[in-house]
Design a protein around this motif. Sequence first.
Motif, short mmCIF file in Angstrom:
data_model
loop_
_atom_site.label_atom_id
_atom_site.label_comp_id
_atom_site.label_asym_id
_atom_site.label_seq_id
_atom_site.Cartn_x
_atom_site.Cartn_y
_atom_site.Cartn_z
N GLU A 5 0.83 -1.21 0.00
CA GLU A 5 0.00 0.00 0.00
C GLU A 5 0.86 1.26 0.00
OE1 GLU A 5 -2.86 -0.28 3.21
OE2 GLU A 5 -3.50 -2.20 2.35
N GLU A 6 1.91 1.21 0.81
CA GLU A 6 2.77 2.40 0.88
C GLU A 6 3.49 2.64 -0.45
OE1 GLU A 6 5.26 2.55 4.42
OE2 GLU A 6 6.34 4.27 3.57
N LEU A 7 3.92 1.54 -1.05
CA LEU A 7 4.62 1.64 -2.34
C LEU A 7 3.67 2.22 -3.40
CD1 LEU A 7 7.41 0.98 -3.34
CD2 LEU A 7 6.68 -1.35 -3.81
N ALA A 8 2.42 1.76 -3.40
CA ALA A 8 1.43 2.27 -4.36
C ALA A 8 1.23 3.77 -4.15
CB ALA A 8 0.11 1.52 -4.20
N GLY A 16 2.37 11.27 -14.43
CA GLY A 16 1.49 10.54 -15.34
C GLY A 16 0.95 9.23 -14.82
N VAL A 17 1.15 8.94 -13.53
CA VAL A 17 0.68 7.65 -12.98
C VAL A 17 -0.54 7.88 -12.08
CG1 VAL A 17 1.30 5.70 -11.49
CG2 VAL A 17 2.99 6.65 -13.05
N GLY A 18 -1.60 7.14 -12.37
CA GLY A 18 -2.81 7.24 -11.55
C GLY A 18 -2.86 6.12 -10.53
N PRO A 19 -3.89 6.10 -9.65
CA PRO A 19 -3.97 5.09 -8.58
C PRO A 19 -4.01 3.64 -9.10
CG PRO A 19 -5.78 6.70 -8.42
CD PRO A 19 -4.98 7.06 -9.61
N ARG A 20 -4.74 3.42 -10.21
CA ARG A 20 -4.83 2.04 -10.72
C ARG A 20 -3.49 1.56 -11.26
NH1 ARG A 20 -10.32 0.58 -13.12
NH2 ARG A 20 -9.05 -0.43 -14.69
N GLN A 21 -2.83 2.47 -11.99
CA GLN A 21 -1.52 2.10 -12.55
C GLN A 21 -0.51 1.88 -11.42
OE1 GLN A 21 -0.14 4.95 -15.36
NE2 GLN A 21 1.03 3.43 -16.51
N ALA A 22 -0.61 2.68 -10.37
CA ALA A 22 0.29 2.54 -9.22
C ALA A 22 0.16 1.13 -8.64
CB ALA A 22 -0.03 3.59 -8.17
N ARG A 24 -0.87 -1.50 -10.28
CA ARG A 24 -0.34 -2.46 -11.26
C ARG A 24 1.17 -2.57 -11.14
NH1 ARG A 24 -4.23 -0.83 -15.33
NH2 ARG A 24 -2.66 0.33 -16.50
N PHE A 25 1.83 -1.45 -10.88
CA PHE A 25 3.29 -1.47 -10.70
C PHE A 25 3.66 -2.36 -9.51
CE2 PHE A 25 4.33 2.99 -12.64
CZ PHE A 25 3.97 2.52 -13.88
N VAL A 26 2.91 -2.23 -8.42
CA VAL A 26 3.19 -3.02 -7.22
C VAL A 26 3.03 -4.51 -7.53
CG1 VAL A 26 2.51 -3.52 -4.85
CG2 VAL A 26 2.56 -1.16 -5.65
N TYR A 27 1.92 -4.87 -8.21
CA TYR A 27 1.71 -6.28 -8.56
C TYR A 27 2.80 -6.79 -9.49
CZ TYR A 27 -2.66 -6.46 -6.09
OH TYR A 27 -3.59 -6.46 -5.10
N HIS A 28 3.25 -5.90 -10.38
CA HIS A 28 4.34 -6.29 -11.28
C HIS A 28 5.59 -6.64 -10.48
CE1 HIS A 28 7.09 -6.39 -14.65
NE2 HIS A 28 7.85 -5.51 -14.01
#
Length: 210
Positions: A5-8, A16-22, A24-28
């Motif tokens: 959560e903190e990383l997101a 250019g990064v929104g909450p959903r993309q954030a 996705r980065f964490v899951y990646h």
Amino acid sequence: MKSAEELAEHFKKFPGVGPRQAKRFVYHLLTVARGNAARIADLISALPGETAVCPECKRFFAKDKNNLCPICRDPRRERNTLAIVCRDVDIEAIEKSGSFRGRYFVLGGTIPILDNAPERHVRLKELILMVSKAASSPDNALAEIILATNASPEGDHTADIIKASLAPIAAKSKFRISTLGRGLSTGTELEYADSDTIGNALRNRKDNSR
Ligand SMILES: [Zn+2]
């Protein structure tokens, strides 16, 4: 998953990064090999130690034995022309176009419309100091300042504020203040403009001194 959560939250603040993309980065990061994730973490930690901020133009550059960045210490760069850009990536775009031989100053951001505290968003005080110094130096008379901001409402607003702030020094020291010609279509960010477009915008720049 407290770290996730903190990383997101951190990724959300990236340009250019929104909450959903954030998320996705964490899951990646969770799916890449452990070694890769650790390597990414190491690279992020190493970044501040390997970079320095140039005391003249304020851009980041790979730290070496020199105090100034490669552009500021290059004796072939014209000292009478200064391009003011919002971000480091804008320098990269202009350098790639090969159409500018002067030096730069990085504001570090843009000034939001309806904001009456520009110092909170850009290096206005440092800019005024740098320009006053350059304008009064007898051997390197400043002839022109180019406001190389994005062709967006916020970019225009930033240019207006900077122009107003520098106008008294320009009047006294007799240098021009110009803006990019709009070969750049409205809404274009310098970062994404091709080299020809940037070259044209620089050649067709407009004198805004009066
Ligand atoms: Zn520099």
